[in-house]
Each structure stands twice: as structure tokens, then as C-alpha cells.
Design a protein around this motif. Structure first.
Motif, PDB file in Angstrom:
ATOM      1  N   TYR A 202      15.151  10.739  -7.187  1.00  0.00           N
ATOM      2  CA  TYR A 202      14.436   9.724  -7.946  1.00  0.00           C
ATOM      3  C   TYR A 202      15.418   8.959  -8.819  1.00  0.00           C
ATOM      4  O   TYR A 202      16.342   9.549  -9.395  1.00  0.00           O
ATOM      5  CB  TYR A 202      13.351  10.354  -8.817  1.00  0.00           C
ATOM      6  N   ILE A 203      15.215   7.662  -8.925  1.00  0.00           N
ATOM      7  CA  ILE A 203      16.064   6.822  -9.764  1.00  0.00           C
ATOM      8  C   ILE A 203      15.612   6.949 -11.209  1.00  0.00           C
ATOM      9  O   ILE A 203      14.417   6.898 -11.505  1.00  0.00           O
ATOM     10  CB  ILE A 203      15.984   5.351  -9.303  1.00  0.00           C
TER      11      ILE A 203
ATOM     12  N   LEU B  92      12.905   6.459  -3.192  1.00  0.00           N
ATOM     13  CA  LEU B  92      13.774   5.427  -3.745  1.00  0.00           C
ATOM     14  C   LEU B  92      13.145   4.040  -3.667  1.00  0.00           C
ATOM     15  O   LEU B  92      13.679   3.090  -4.235  1.00  0.00           O
ATOM     16  CB  LEU B  92      15.124   5.427  -3.021  1.00  0.00           C
ATOM     17  N   ASN B  93      12.008   3.900  -2.983  1.00  0.00           N
ATOM     18  CA  ASN B  93      11.297   2.625  -2.875  1.00  0.00           C
ATOM     19  C   ASN B  93      10.297   2.540  -4.023  1.00  0.00           C
ATOM     20  O   ASN B  93       9.190   3.070  -3.942  1.00  0.00           O
ATOM     21  CB  ASN B  93      10.588   2.530  -1.524  1.00  0.00           C
ATOM     22  N   ASN B  94      10.679   1.868  -5.106  1.00  0.00           N
ATOM     23  CA  ASN B  94       9.853   1.818  -6.305  1.00  0.00           C
ATOM     24  C   ASN B  94       9.169   0.473  -6.514  1.00  0.00           C
ATOM     25  O   ASN B  94       8.901   0.078  -7.636  1.00  0.00           O
ATOM     26  CB  ASN B  94      10.711   2.162  -7.528  1.00  0.00           C
ATOM     27  N   THR B  95       8.854  -0.225  -5.430  1.00  0.00           N
ATOM     28  CA  THR B  95       8.115  -1.482  -5.569  1.00  0.00           C
ATOM     29  C   THR B  95       6.666  -1.165  -5.925  1.00  0.00           C
ATOM     30  O   THR B  95       6.141  -0.113  -5.568  1.00  0.00           O
ATOM     31  CB  THR B  95       8.174  -2.304  -4.268  1.00  0.00           C
ATOM     32  N   TRP B  96       6.014  -2.071  -6.636  1.00  0.00           N
ATOM     33  CA  TRP B  96       4.662  -1.791  -7.126  1.00  0.00           C
ATOM     34  C   TRP B  96       3.678  -1.550  -6.002  1.00  0.00           C
ATOM     35  O   TRP B  96       2.743  -0.776  -6.148  1.00  0.00           O
ATOM     36  CB  TRP B  96       4.174  -2.900  -8.049  1.00  0.00           C
ATOM     37  N   ASP B  97       3.873  -2.210  -4.850  1.00  0.00           N
ATOM     38  CA  ASP B  97       2.919  -2.036  -3.759  1.00  0.00           C
ATOM     39  C   ASP B  97       3.120  -0.716  -3.011  1.00  0.00           C
ATOM     40  O   ASP B  97       2.288  -0.343  -2.185  1.00  0.00           O
ATOM     41  CB  ASP B  97       2.964  -3.217  -2.793  1.00  0.00           C
ATOM     42  N   ASN B  98       4.179   0.009  -3.311  1.00  0.00           N
ATOM     43  CA  ASN B  98       4.423   1.304  -2.685  1.00  0.00           C
ATOM     44  C   ASN B  98       3.951   2.458  -3.573  1.00  0.00           C
ATOM     45  O   ASN B  98       3.969   3.606  -3.158  1.00  0.00           O
ATOM     46  CB  ASN B  98       5.921   1.475  -2.381  1.00  0.00           C
ATOM     47  N   LEU B  99       3.521   2.165  -4.793  1.00  0.00           N
ATOM     48  CA  LEU B  99       3.150   3.219  -5.729  1.00  0.00           C
ATOM     49  C   LEU B  99       1.643   3.313  -5.900  1.00  0.00           C
ATOM     50  O   LEU B  99       0.945   2.310  -5.927  1.00  0.00           O
ATOM     51  CB  LEU B  99       3.802   2.958  -7.092  1.00  0.00           C
ATOM     52  N   LEU B 100       1.165   4.535  -6.005  1.00  0.00           N
ATOM     53  CA  LEU B 100      -0.251   4.797  -6.260  1.00  0.00           C
ATOM     54  C   LEU B 100      -0.336   5.869  -7.334  1.00  0.00           C
ATOM     55  O   LEU B 100       0.298   6.918  -7.215  1.00  0.00           O
ATOM     56  CB  LEU B 100      -0.950   5.290  -4.985  1.00  0.00           C
TER      57      LEU B 100
ATOM     58  N   ARG C 209       7.806   5.930 -12.512  1.00  0.00           N
ATOM     59  CA  ARG C 209       6.786   6.071 -13.549  1.00  0.00           C
ATOM     60  C   ARG C 209       6.773   4.855 -14.471  1.00  0.00           C
ATOM     61  O   ARG C 209       5.714   4.389 -14.891  1.00  0.00           O
ATOM     62  CB  ARG C 209       6.988   7.364 -14.330  1.00  0.00           C
ATOM     63  N   LYS C 210       7.953   4.316 -14.751  1.00  0.00           N
ATOM     64  CA  LYS C 210       8.050   3.119 -15.596  1.00  0.00           C
ATOM     65  C   LYS C 210       7.429   1.917 -14.885  1.00  0.00           C
ATOM     66  O   LYS C 210       6.704   1.128 -15.502  1.00  0.00           O
ATOM     67  CB  LYS C 210       9.529   2.849 -15.919  1.00  0.00           C
ATOM     68  N   VAL C 211       7.677   1.770 -13.589  1.00  0.00           N
ATOM     69  CA  VAL C 211       7.088   0.675 -12.810  1.00  0.00           C
ATOM     70  C   VAL C 211       5.567   0.815 -12.787  1.00  0.00           C
ATOM     71  O   VAL C 211       4.837  -0.172 -12.936  1.00  0.00           O
ATOM     72  CB  VAL C 211       7.659   0.647 -11.371  1.00  0.00           C
TER      73      VAL C 211
ATOM     74  N   HIS D 246       2.465   8.497  -6.767  1.00  0.00           N
ATOM     75  CA  HIS D 246       2.705   8.816  -5.361  1.00  0.00           C
ATOM     76  C   HIS D 246       3.373   7.628  -4.680  1.00  0.00           C
ATOM     77  O   HIS D 246       2.970   6.484  -4.876  1.00  0.00           O
ATOM     78  CB  HIS D 246       1.372   9.124  -4.668  1.00  0.00           C
ATOM     79  N   HIS D 247       4.418   7.904  -3.888  1.00  0.00           N
ATOM     80  CA  HIS D 247       5.066   6.873  -3.073  1.00  0.00           C
ATOM     81  C   HIS D 247       4.343   6.822  -1.724  1.00  0.00           C
ATOM     82  O   HIS D 247       4.355   7.795  -0.982  1.00  0.00           O
ATOM     83  CB  HIS D 247       6.547   7.199  -2.858  1.00  0.00           C
ATOM     84  N   ARG D 248       3.701   5.713  -1.424  1.00  0.00           N
ATOM     85  CA  ARG D 248       2.891   5.594  -0.211  1.00  0.00           C
ATOM     86  C   ARG D 248       3.694   5.826   1.065  1.00  0.00           C
ATOM     87  O   ARG D 248       3.224   6.463   1.988  1.00  0.00           O
ATOM     88  CB  ARG D 248       2.247   4.214  -0.122  1.00  0.00           C
ATOM     89  N   ASP D 249       4.920   5.303   1.136  1.00  0.00           N
ATOM     90  CA  ASP D 249       5.702   5.436   2.358  1.00  0.00           C
ATOM     91  C   ASP D 249       6.554   6.701   2.382  1.00  0.00           C
ATOM     92  O   ASP D 249       7.258   6.958   3.349  1.00  0.00           O
ATOM     93  CB  ASP D 249       6.567   4.203   2.594  1.00  0.00           C
ATOM     94  N   GLY D 250       6.507   7.507   1.333  1.00  0.00           N
ATOM     95  CA  GLY D 250       7.257   8.756   1.293  1.00  0.00           C
ATOM     96  C   GLY D 250       8.702   8.594   0.863  1.00  0.00           C
ATOM     97  O   GLY D 250       9.413   9.572   0.678  1.00  0.00           O
ATOM     98  N   ASP D 251       9.172   7.352   0.686  1.00  0.00           N
ATOM     99  CA  ASP D 251      10.543   7.090   0.261  1.00  0.00           C
ATOM    100  C   ASP D 251      10.588   7.065  -1.263  1.00  0.00           C
ATOM    101  O   ASP D 251      10.104   6.134  -1.898  1.00  0.00           O
ATOM    102  CB  ASP D 251      11.018   5.755   0.838  1.00  0.00           C
TER     103      ASP D 251
END
Length: 104
Positions: free
Chosen positions: A7-8, A48-56, A23-25, A41-46
Motif C-alpha cells: 500500500y502507498i 496500488l490503484n488508488n483512483t476513486w472509481d476503484n475504491l469502495l 484511505r485518504k482518497v 476495498h480495491h475493486r480490481d484487487g490492485d
């Protein structure tokens, strides 16, 4: 052997502490601080991908473990009894799991 997720981390000027970037995003996306039990939760399982559309944002670890279990079953090809359970993760929606269900 399973590899650990990475995690970054970033520096939070307000608190003077190091925080996890996802968590900050999520806090920025929601416009509020995360509650102590909430899981991002990271939707795509990555991780390191912290874009808002990948987080739930999920309400607690119990729901997160439940979704992870069903995602692993689906990956193995096992049929799902209630496929609509995973529909929330696949949708491109911002916010929390129950944002569209609970009255505001």
C-alpha cells in the motif's frame, strides 16, 4: 506462498502522521473522515490503484471478508446463489456500500 499486498503511504499535514493513500482518497471522495471500522476495498484487487472509481468503502471487516470470499468462489468458477451480491462491486459508483440504500 502468497505475496503481501503493498500500500502507498503519504504524509498527512493535518495530523502530522503517515496515512495510507487509499484511505485518504476515500475520505476525500466521501467528504468526511472514515469511521474507525470502515474498510476501503480495491475493486480490481490492485492495492496500488488508488483512483476513486476503484475504491469502495465497506462498513466493516465482516462485509469485506464476505465479498472477498464470493469473489474467490467466482474466480474458481463456482456458481453464485445470489449473483446480485457482487453487483455493487462491479458498478462504477462512488461512495459507500449502502449510500444508495440508506436514507440520508
Amino acid at each position: 506462498m502468497r505475496r503481501r499486498k503493498r500500500y502507498i503511504k503519504c504524509w498527512d499535514r493535518e495530523t502530522g502522521r503517515t496515512v495510507l493513500l487509499h484511505r485518504k482518497v476515500a475520505e476525500t471522495m466521501l467528504g468526511r473522515s472514515l469511521l474507525p471500522g470502515e474498510i476501503v476495498h480495491h475493486r480490481d484487487g490492485d492495492s496500488l490503484n488508488n483512483t476513486w472509481d476503484n475504491l469502495l468503502v465497506l462498513p466493516n471487516q465482516r462485509y469485506h471478508a464476505h465479498f472477498e470470499y464470493h469473489l474467490r468462489c467466482e474466480k474458481r468458477g463456482q456458481p453464485l446463489l445470489f449473483p446480485e451480491l457482487l453487483q455493487v462491486i462491479r458498478e462504477d459508483r462512488r461512495g459507500t456500500l449502502f449510500e444508495g440504500i440508506l436514507p440520508g
